[in-house]
Motif scaffolding. Structure first.
Motif, PDB file in Angstrom:
ATOM      1  N   MET A   7       0.850  -1.190   0.000  1.00 44.75           N
ATOM      2  CA  MET A   7       0.000   0.000   0.000  1.00 44.75           C
ATOM      3  C   MET A   7       0.883   1.236   0.000  1.00 44.75           C
ATOM      4  O   MET A   7       1.830   1.335   0.778  1.00 44.75           O
ATOM      5  CB  MET A   7      -0.923   0.012   1.220  1.00 44.75           C
ATOM      6  CG  MET A   7      -1.847   1.211   1.280  1.00 44.75           C
ATOM      7  SD  MET A   7      -3.026   1.107   2.633  1.00 44.75           S
ATOM      8  CE  MET A   7      -4.188  -0.082   1.965  1.00 44.75           C
ATOM      9  N   ILE A   8       0.548   2.161  -0.896  1.00 44.86           N
ATOM     10  CA  ILE A   8       1.368   3.351  -1.082  1.00 44.86           C
ATOM     11  C   ILE A   8       0.748   4.489  -0.272  1.00 44.86           C
ATOM     12  O   ILE A   8      -0.149   5.187  -0.699  1.00 44.86           O
ATOM     13  CB  ILE A   8       1.482   3.700  -2.576  1.00 44.86           C
ATOM     14  CG1 ILE A   8       2.074   2.495  -3.339  1.00 44.86           C
ATOM     15  CG2 ILE A   8       2.355   4.931  -2.774  1.00 44.86           C
ATOM     16  CD1 ILE A   8       2.052   2.645  -4.844  1.00 44.86           C
ATOM     17  N   TRP A   9       1.218   4.608   0.938  1.00 50.53           N
ATOM     18  CA  TRP A   9       0.821   5.576   1.966  1.00 50.53           C
ATOM     19  C   TRP A   9      -0.397   5.087   2.729  1.00 50.53           C
ATOM     20  O   TRP A   9      -0.979   4.029   2.441  1.00 50.53           O
ATOM     21  CB  TRP A   9       0.601   6.969   1.379  1.00 50.53           C
ATOM     22  CG  TRP A   9       1.077   8.046   2.327  1.00 50.53           C
ATOM     23  CD1 TRP A   9       0.327   8.839   3.155  1.00 50.53           C
ATOM     24  CD2 TRP A   9       2.444   8.413   2.565  1.00 50.53           C
ATOM     25  NE1 TRP A   9       1.140   9.671   3.881  1.00 50.53           N
ATOM     26  CE2 TRP A   9       2.444   9.429   3.536  1.00 50.53           C
ATOM     27  CE3 TRP A   9       3.672   7.974   2.044  1.00 50.53           C
ATOM     28  CZ2 TRP A   9       3.616  10.017   4.003  1.00 50.53           C
ATOM     29  CZ3 TRP A   9       4.833   8.556   2.496  1.00 50.53           C
ATOM     30  CH2 TRP A   9       4.808   9.569   3.467  1.00 50.53           C
ATOM     31  N   ASN A  10      -0.751   5.843   3.750  1.00 54.02           N
ATOM     32  CA  ASN A  10      -1.889   5.536   4.602  1.00 54.02           C
ATOM     33  C   ASN A  10      -2.770   6.783   4.708  1.00 54.02           C
ATOM     34  O   ASN A  10      -2.297   7.863   5.058  1.00 54.02           O
ATOM     35  CB  ASN A  10      -1.409   5.144   6.007  1.00 54.02           C
ATOM     36  CG  ASN A  10      -2.559   4.792   6.932  1.00 54.02           C
ATOM     37  OD1 ASN A  10      -3.287   3.830   6.696  1.00 54.02           O
ATOM     38  ND2 ASN A  10      -2.725   5.563   8.000  1.00 54.02           N
ATOM     39  N   GLU A  11      -4.034   6.629   4.347  1.00 54.12           N
ATOM     40  CA  GLU A  11      -5.030   7.694   4.442  1.00 54.12           C
ATOM     41  C   GLU A  11      -4.520   9.027   3.871  1.00 54.12           C
ATOM     42  O   GLU A  11      -4.464  10.041   4.576  1.00 54.12           O
ATOM     43  CB  GLU A  11      -5.498   7.848   5.894  1.00 54.12           C
ATOM     44  CG  GLU A  11      -6.137   6.570   6.414  1.00 54.12           C
ATOM     45  CD  GLU A  11      -6.751   6.686   7.800  1.00 54.12           C
ATOM     46  OE1 GLU A  11      -6.669   7.781   8.415  1.00 54.12           O
ATOM     47  OE2 GLU A  11      -7.315   5.685   8.283  1.00 54.12           O
ATOM     48  N   PRO A  12      -4.194   9.043   2.591  1.00 54.03           N
ATOM     49  CA  PRO A  12      -3.640  10.260   1.998  1.00 54.03           C
ATOM     50  C   PRO A  12      -4.631  11.413   1.878  1.00 54.03           C
ATOM     51  O   PRO A  12      -4.215  12.549   1.640  1.00 54.03           O
ATOM     52  CB  PRO A  12      -3.179   9.791   0.614  1.00 54.03           C
ATOM     53  CG  PRO A  12      -4.013   8.588   0.325  1.00 54.03           C
ATOM     54  CD  PRO A  12      -4.215   7.914   1.646  1.00 54.03           C
ATOM     55  N   ASN A  13      -5.918  11.148   2.042  1.00 55.77           N
ATOM     56  CA  ASN A  13      -6.894  12.242   2.017  1.00 55.77           C
ATOM     57  C   ASN A  13      -7.323  12.651   3.422  1.00 55.77           C
ATOM     58  O   ASN A  13      -8.339  13.324   3.609  1.00 55.77           O
ATOM     59  CB  ASN A  13      -8.126  11.868   1.182  1.00 55.77           C
ATOM     60  CG  ASN A  13      -8.904  10.699   1.763  1.00 55.77           C
ATOM     61  OD1 ASN A  13      -8.336   9.813   2.415  1.00 55.77           O
ATOM     62  ND2 ASN A  13     -10.205  10.675   1.516  1.00 55.77           N
ATOM     63  N   ASN A  14      -6.531  12.278   4.414  1.00 57.53           N
ATOM     64  CA  ASN A  14      -6.773  12.629   5.813  1.00 57.53           C
ATOM     65  C   ASN A  14      -5.592  13.466   6.290  1.00 57.53           C
ATOM     66  O   ASN A  14      -4.444  13.021   6.220  1.00 57.53           O
ATOM     67  CB  ASN A  14      -6.904  11.347   6.646  1.00 57.53           C
ATOM     68  CG  ASN A  14      -7.286  11.601   8.091  1.00 57.53           C
ATOM     69  OD1 ASN A  14      -6.819  12.560   8.703  1.00 57.53           O
ATOM     70  ND2 ASN A  14      -8.091  10.721   8.642  1.00 57.53           N
ATOM     71  N   LYS A  15      -5.848  14.675   6.775  1.00 57.39           N
ATOM     72  CA  LYS A  15      -4.741  15.575   7.095  1.00 57.39           C
ATOM     73  C   LYS A  15      -3.901  15.095   8.273  1.00 57.39           C
ATOM     74  O   LYS A  15      -2.822  15.639   8.507  1.00 57.39           O
ATOM     75  CB  LYS A  15      -5.248  16.987   7.359  1.00 57.39           C
ATOM     76  CG  LYS A  15      -6.145  17.159   8.567  1.00 57.39           C
ATOM     77  CD  LYS A  15      -6.599  18.615   8.661  1.00 57.39           C
ATOM     78  CE  LYS A  15      -7.536  18.850   9.839  1.00 57.39           C
ATOM     79  NZ  LYS A  15      -7.971  20.266   9.899  1.00 57.39           N
ATOM     80  N   SER A  16      -4.347  14.077   8.989  1.00 54.39           N
ATOM     81  CA  SER A  16      -3.496  13.483  10.009  1.00 54.39           C
ATOM     82  C   SER A  16      -2.360  12.669   9.407  1.00 54.39           C
ATOM     83  O   SER A  16      -1.410  12.313  10.107  1.00 54.39           O
ATOM     84  CB  SER A  16      -4.324  12.591  10.944  1.00 54.39           C
ATOM     85  OG  SER A  16      -5.160  13.387  11.762  1.00 54.39           O
ATOM     86  N   HIS A  17      -2.452  12.373   8.092  1.00 52.81           N
ATOM     87  CA  HIS A  17      -1.425  11.544   7.452  1.00 52.81           C
ATOM     88  C   HIS A  17      -0.821  12.179   6.199  1.00 52.81           C
ATOM     89  O   HIS A  17       0.227  11.720   5.731  1.00 52.81           O
ATOM     90  CB  HIS A  17      -2.011  10.172   7.113  1.00 52.81           C
ATOM     91  CG  HIS A  17      -2.414   9.402   8.332  1.00 52.81           C
ATOM     92  ND1 HIS A  17      -1.521   8.665   9.075  1.00 52.81           N
ATOM     93  CD2 HIS A  17      -3.609   9.281   8.960  1.00 52.81           C
ATOM     94  CE1 HIS A  17      -2.150   8.111  10.101  1.00 52.81           C
ATOM     95  NE2 HIS A  17      -3.423   8.475  10.052  1.00 52.81           N
TER      96      HIS A  17
END
Length: 299
Positions: free
Chosen positions: A1-11
């Motif tokens: 998986m390429i990143w985690n929760e990229p549309n969440n500003k915590s990540h």
């Protein structure tokens, strides 16, 4: 998986990348780098949270979906999302309507913050709604997050109860005792995997392996941190982690920007040189899932 929760500003910091073009560029580079090392590796777009078809179309417009094989979603309807748990089929359908790629639920969970009985209901209802509906499901998580460790989120205590819910998502309490929902999870462990982050040199690793064997868990999602790769003895820890998890069908999430390589010195920042992240992904695939052994999924 390429990143985690990229549309969440915590990540992922949207102030640096407001249209997700930097993220899309990173996905394209990483996806191509992973494929060059192991053409059979399944590449998963970072699990979106919230579930947002418009966001998916935006990154598709930047060309990112050409470099992945699977779309992933995360959902926590009894803790953080503003929709009821019964809407899970609808949420999956919203994403299926805008892509022809498989949709995985790579994080779903219900915490025990309010009452452990709520988690029991949530786990069983999630299993009813999602098993057989999507190819892969990962329950978040096996262990509660110890309060002393802190949660990876931007506003911390300013989030009120939303922050404290992070510490009650596990099926096992910090003292090692099981919650009631663990017995219910065991009934579906062969069809619902677990999502468990392991911190650098995490002392819970061996216990997690023993619990997963006992429960009958087949699939696991975890992470290898790009930021951690710059710590002393990082490869020793990565080797130990991946060796311990070798018996499971493992989805590995590559994420977290090293502070010294970010546009801003923060793990949520876009990288100054996105190719450096792609190179990290390729190195990890070469080390743990080269073309001759494809049991690990890059997530």
């Amino acid at each position: 998986m390429i990143w985690n929760e990229p549309n969440n500003k915590s990540h992922w910091d949207p102030a640096i990348d407001p249209d997700w073009s930097r993220y899309a560029d990173m996905v394209i580079r990483a996806g191509n780098a992973i494929k060059a090392v192991n053409p059979e590796m399944t590449r998963v777009l970072g699990g979106m949270s919230p579930i947002d078809a418009t966001w998916l179309q935006r990154v598709e417009g930047h060309g990112a979906l050409d470099a992945v094989d699977v779309i992933a979603v995360h959902g926590f309807p009894l803790d953080w999302n503003l929709w009821p748990i019964h809407d899970w089929p609808q949420k999956i359908a919203e994403i299926e309507a805008v892509t022809d790629k498989p949709v995985w639920v790579t994080e779903v969970g219900v915490g025990s913050f309010g009452a452990e009985e709520v988690q029991v209901f949530g786990l069983n209802r999630t299993a009813e709604l999602l098993i057989g509906r999507v190819p892969r499901i990962f329950w978040y998580s096996l262990f509660d997050l110890p309060m002393a460790w802190g949660a990876e989120t931007r506003h911390r205590e300013a989030e009120g109860s939303s922050y404290y819910r992070h510490f009650y998502m596990g099926l096992i309490r910090p003292d090692g005792t099981p919650k009631p929902a663990l017995d219910d999870y065991a009934k579906v462990a062969g069809e619902m995997g677990l999502m468990q982050w392991f911190h650098f040199e995490d002392p819970r690793l061996d216990d997690a392996v023993q619990w997963m064997r006992r429960l009958g868990t087949k699939k696991l999602r975890t992470g290898l941190s790009w930021a951690d790769s710059f710590r002393p003895n990082a490869l020793d820890w990565f080797d130990r982690q991946m060796e311990a998890l070798a018996e499971f069908d493992t989805t590995v999430t590559f994420c977290f920007t090293p502070e010294h390589l970010g546009v801003m010195p923060h793990h949520t920042s876009a990288a100054v040189e996105p190719q450096a992240f792609a190179d990290f992904c390729a190195q990890m695939i070469e080390r743990y899932a080269p073309a001759r052994a494809t049991a690990t999924v890059a997530a």
